[in-house]
Design an enzyme around this catalytic site. Structure first.
Site, PDB file in Angstrom:
ATOM      1  N   HIS A  29       0.982  -1.139  -0.161  1.00 32.18           N
ATOM      2  CA  HIS A  29       0.002   0.008  -0.002  1.00 32.18           C
ATOM      3  C   HIS A  29       0.771   1.383   0.203  1.00 32.18           C
ATOM      4  O   HIS A  29       1.520   1.508   1.110  1.00 32.18           O
ATOM      5  CB  HIS A  29      -0.956  -0.055   1.267  1.00 32.18           C
ATOM      6  CG  HIS A  29      -1.764   1.179   1.348  1.00 32.18           C
ATOM      7  ND1 HIS A  29      -1.821   1.782   2.258  1.00 32.18           N
ATOM      8  CD2 HIS A  29      -3.002   1.704   0.539  1.00 32.18           C
ATOM      9  CE1 HIS A  29      -2.636   2.938   2.241  1.00 32.18           C
ATOM     10  NE2 HIS A  29      -3.590   2.492   1.119  1.00 32.18           N
ATOM     11  N   HIS A  33      -0.895  10.092  -3.454  1.00 27.04           N
ATOM     12  CA  HIS A  33      -2.075   9.532  -2.779  1.00 27.04           C
ATOM     13  C   HIS A  33      -3.270  10.567  -2.955  1.00 27.04           C
ATOM     14  O   HIS A  33      -4.266  10.124  -3.183  1.00 27.04           O
ATOM     15  CB  HIS A  33      -2.139   9.251  -1.267  1.00 27.04           C
ATOM     16  CG  HIS A  33      -3.339   8.741  -0.784  1.00 27.04           C
ATOM     17  ND1 HIS A  33      -3.963   9.182  -0.139  1.00 27.04           N
ATOM     18  CD2 HIS A  33      -3.958   7.278  -0.776  1.00 27.04           C
ATOM     19  CE1 HIS A  33      -5.228   8.659   0.265  1.00 27.04           C
ATOM     20  NE2 HIS A  33      -5.047   7.529  -0.350  1.00 27.04           N
TER      21      HIS A  33
END
Ligand SMILES: *[C@@H]1O[C@H](CO)[C@@H](O)[C@H](O)[C@H]1NC(C)=O
Ligand SMILES: *[C@@H]1O[C@H](CO)[C@@H](O)[C@H](O)[C@H]1NC(C)=O
Ligand SMILES: *[C@@H]1O[C@H](CO)[C@@H](O)[C@H](O)[C@H]1NC(C)=O
Ligand SMILES: *[C@@H]1O[C@H](CO)[C@@H](O)[C@H](O)[C@H]1NC(C)=O
Ligand SMILES: *[C@@H]1O[C@H](CO)[C@@H](O)[C@H](O)[C@H]1NC(C)=O
Ligand SMILES: *[C@@H]1O[C@H](CO)[C@@H](O)[C@H](O)[C@H]1NC(C)=O
Length: 365
Positions: free
Chosen positions: A30, A72
């Site tokens: 992630h 992100h």
């Protein structure tokens, strides 16, 4: 006498079956191994690669000059020094947007561990310290090139790590006159030979309608993952109705153009006399969708789970999810390997008890 042998064999058989409960679950780094190094930097990706992930994640937002940047958020001010390097170049809400800077400008920034843009405090205080060493943001093309390079050098290891790209905030980009963001990203993926369902890639997005556009209008054959959340957590730019898309009807409709779902892990169970799978989980299984929940963090284990392994046990062994996003890939992989060893021991026990059964059968004759 033989009765004892039979019972003995059956007992071992049962023990074997218990430990044979195994699964194949893919581990997705992630934002890289973001539990250890600043997210979405190449060092974080290299670390996750070395820890043995199956996939590395890339979130993508467009720069002013339409270059996909691996980041992100649509903001730069929580993972870089943009507020000091480009002081004043914020919008009226005080935020610094990726789309207001060229790729060349973004590449001059120092990337850092994530912090709150108002307080300057790190989000995870136990992680890599703020403003230490030196890290940079990269374009999607640079990161794909990096992973292709690692895969080339790693060829003898018989393992090729895949990519897991997220198209961030299509609605925001559309409002900024970037309605062809998906086309731009697909073009780059094509340059790196990611075009087919069988290629080592997943494409994910929270805007479910955009995934349908990618499949139907843009005719992409890539494996698509519909990211899910609760309406109360969706971004201020999102108009996607997650109440609908997490319902049985929504899931069935989605299954016509996606290959799997990426829900928050808490959307998969409810507490009711122990943990029970939700309607979302059951509907996804019924529609044969892959289930890749986010985000498994060993430094943020939440109730009802008490330890990271305890959490992994529920999702991997009970729910038998197909993959998971984690900030600490090493810990998830360690857990999966230990279960795999138990599984192999189980097979040995099975074979052993089977031999005893045959022997006792032959002896009784
Ligand atoms: C990190 O650097 C930024 C400038 O880029 C500064 O505003 C901030 O106070 C620094 N934080 C720490 C903890 O050093
Ligand atoms: C930048 O943010 C500050 C508040 O942090 C605000 O006063 C200023 O007007 C913003 N700049 C622009 C161009 O909107
Ligand atoms: C988008 O394009 C339209 C028409 O060309 C223009 O009126 C509008 O200001 C643009 N919006 C942005 C955010 O650039
Ligand atoms: C996206 O739109 C921009 C502006 O309209 C155009 O310059 C660019 O070629 C388009 N890119 C793709 C991949 O469609
Ligand atoms: C894509 O595949 C072609 C044909 O197999 C190959 O020549 C080319 O080097 C590949 N490109 C990349 C970026 O891997
Ligand atoms: C168990 O037996 C099967 C064949 O019946 C064999 O393929 C497998 O390798 C054996 N496993 C172990 C661990 O001995």
């Amino acid at each position: 006498m033989y009765l004892y042998l039979y019972s003995f064999a059956i007992l071992i058989f049962i023990t074997g079956v218990e430990s044979m409960k195994s699964s194949s679950v893919v581990v997705i780094g992630h934002r890289g191994a973001s539990g250890y190094l600043p997210e979405h930097t190449l060092p974080a990706k290299a670390l996750a690669y070395g820890q043995g992930v199956d996939y590395l994640e890339q979130d993508v937002a467009l720069s002013k000059d339409n270059i996909p940047i691996v980041i992100h958020d649509i903001y730069l001010d929580e993972i870089s020094n943009v507020a000091t390097a480009f002081r004043g170049q914020n919008r009226s809400n005080g935020r610094y947007y990726v789309i207001d800077f060229t790729a060349a400008e973004i590449k001059t920034l120092r990337a850092s561990e994530r912090f709150n843009h108002e307080t300057g405090k790190p989000i995870f205080s136990g992680r890599f310290p703020l403003n230490q060493s030196t890290f940079h943001l990269v374009t999607l093309a640079e990161e794909l090139e990096f992973i292709a390079g690692l895969n080339k050098a790693n060829i003898d290891n018989n393992k090729q790590v895949g990519v897991y790209v997220e198209i961030k905030e299509p609605q925001f980009h559309q409002d900024e006159n970037r309605s062809n963001m998906s086309e731009i990203v697909l073009d780059i993926l094509k340059k790196y030979n990611y075009t087919k369902r069988t290629d080592n890639i997943y494409l994910q997005c929270f805007k479910i309608e955009e995934l349908r556009r990618i499949r139907v209008e843009l005719k992409s054959d890539l494996k698509l993952i519909g990211l899910l959340t609760d309406n109360k957590y969706r971004s201020e730019y999102s108009k996607t109705d997650f109440k609908y898309w997490t319902s049985s009807v929504g899931i069935e409709e989605m299954s016509q153009f996606v290959n799997g779902i990426g829900p928050h892990y808490k959307q998969l169970f409810q507490e009711n006399n122990g943990l029970q799978p939700t309607e979302l989980y059951t509907a996804a299984r019924k529609s044969n969708l892959l289930i890749h929940p986010y985000t498994f963090r060993s430094d943020d284990v939440q109730q009802p789970f008490t330890t990271f392994d305890n959490m992994l046990q529920y999702f991997i062994n009970e729910l038998k999810i197909d993959g998971l996003f984690t900030d600490q890939p090493d810990k998830a992989i360690k857990y999966i390997k230990s279960k795999q060893e138990q599984h192999n021991k189980g097979i040995k026990l099975e074979n052993f008890s089977f031999s005893i059964l045959i022997i006792s059968f032959l002896l009784t004759k």
